[in-house]
Design a protein around this motif. Structure first.
Motif, short mmCIF file in Angstrom:
data_model
loop_
_atom_site.label_atom_id
_atom_site.label_comp_id
_atom_site.label_asym_id
_atom_site.label_seq_id
_atom_site.Cartn_x
_atom_site.Cartn_y
_atom_site.Cartn_z
N VAL A 86 0.88 -1.23 -0.04
CA VAL A 86 -0.21 -0.03 0.01
C VAL A 86 0.88 1.36 0.10
O VAL A 86 0.41 2.15 -0.59
CB VAL A 86 -1.13 -0.15 1.00
CG1 VAL A 86 -1.53 1.12 1.40
CG2 VAL A 86 -2.02 -0.80 0.75
N SER A 87 2.01 1.34 0.84
CA SER A 87 2.96 2.32 0.95
C SER A 87 3.40 2.70 -0.58
O SER A 87 3.43 3.95 -0.97
CB SER A 87 3.91 2.30 1.99
OG SER A 87 3.38 2.26 3.08
N ILE A 88 4.01 1.80 -1.16
CA ILE A 88 4.27 2.02 -2.55
C ILE A 88 3.36 2.31 -3.57
O ILE A 88 3.34 3.55 -4.54
CB ILE A 88 5.11 0.88 -3.26
CG1 ILE A 88 6.05 0.39 -2.29
CG2 ILE A 88 5.47 0.91 -4.74
CD1 ILE A 88 6.74 -1.06 -2.35
N SER A 89 2.24 1.93 -3.42
CA SER A 89 0.98 2.19 -4.60
C SER A 89 0.40 3.41 -4.15
O SER A 89 -0.06 4.20 -5.16
CB SER A 89 0.22 1.04 -4.52
OG SER A 89 -0.70 0.80 -3.41
N VAL A 90 0.46 3.84 -2.84
CA VAL A 90 -0.24 5.23 -2.58
C VAL A 90 0.68 6.14 -3.20
O VAL A 90 0.26 7.37 -3.64
CB VAL A 90 -0.28 5.23 -1.06
CG1 VAL A 90 -0.44 6.79 -0.61
CG2 VAL A 90 -1.39 4.45 -0.39
#
Length: 166
Positions: free
Chosen positions: A47-51
């Protein structure tokens, strides 16, 4: 016709969301299935990367923001998305990812001893992706409303004049 469709912000939001969701699912599956990360930790990393990718795509494509990228806007975006994805999705995944659910999937796909290990891997992956898909849908409406009203909100004339004066 495509230009008319693309002019609709909700359609752009859905397309960008599909791209981001694909990135998120891919990273999550690689971390959990191949590298054996715990599910919640894998979700936080994916999620951190895709956010971060999502911020740029939403800024330029969905909301067609003409203002330069700013750390303040990114923090708002990360806060809204973070609450949605890490808290809301995390809770949904936690409650959907139960041993009982794995057993139900296991019983429905059990073929025999020779293929059991192969199927168990797919069962875990299937259960993970079902939980993640439900969690993504759970956060979809939250994100769109808060992006529109809080993150990429266009200033009214009064707010713009007040900002210039001060």
């Amino acid at each position: 016709m495509i230009q008319k469709l693309w002019a609709h912000k909700p359609l752009r939001f859905i397309v960008v969301g599909l791209i981001n969701t694909t990135i998120d699912f891919t990273i999550l599956n690689i971390l959990v299935v191949l590298f054996h990360f715990p599910i919640i930790l894998g979700n936080v990393v994916s999620v951190s990367i895709s956010v971060s990718i999502s911020y740029f795509l939403n800024n330029f494509i969905v909301f067609q923001n003409e203002k330069p990228i700013s750390f303040k806007t990114y923090l708002k975006f990360f806060l809204v998305t973070g609450l949605s994805v890490i808290v809301v999705q995390g809770l949904i995944i936690y409650f959907l990812d139960t041993p009982a659910k794995h057993e139900i999937v296991n019983l429905s796909f059990h073929v025999g001893g020779a293929t059991r290990h192969f199927l168990n891997l797919h069962q875990k992956q299937l259960a993970l992706n079902i939980a993640k898909a439900v969690a993504v849908v759970g956060g979809l409406f939250w994100n769109y409303i808060l992006y529109t009203r809080f993150v990429f909100k266009h200033k009214s004339e009064e707010e713009a004049i007040e900002e210039l004066v001060s």
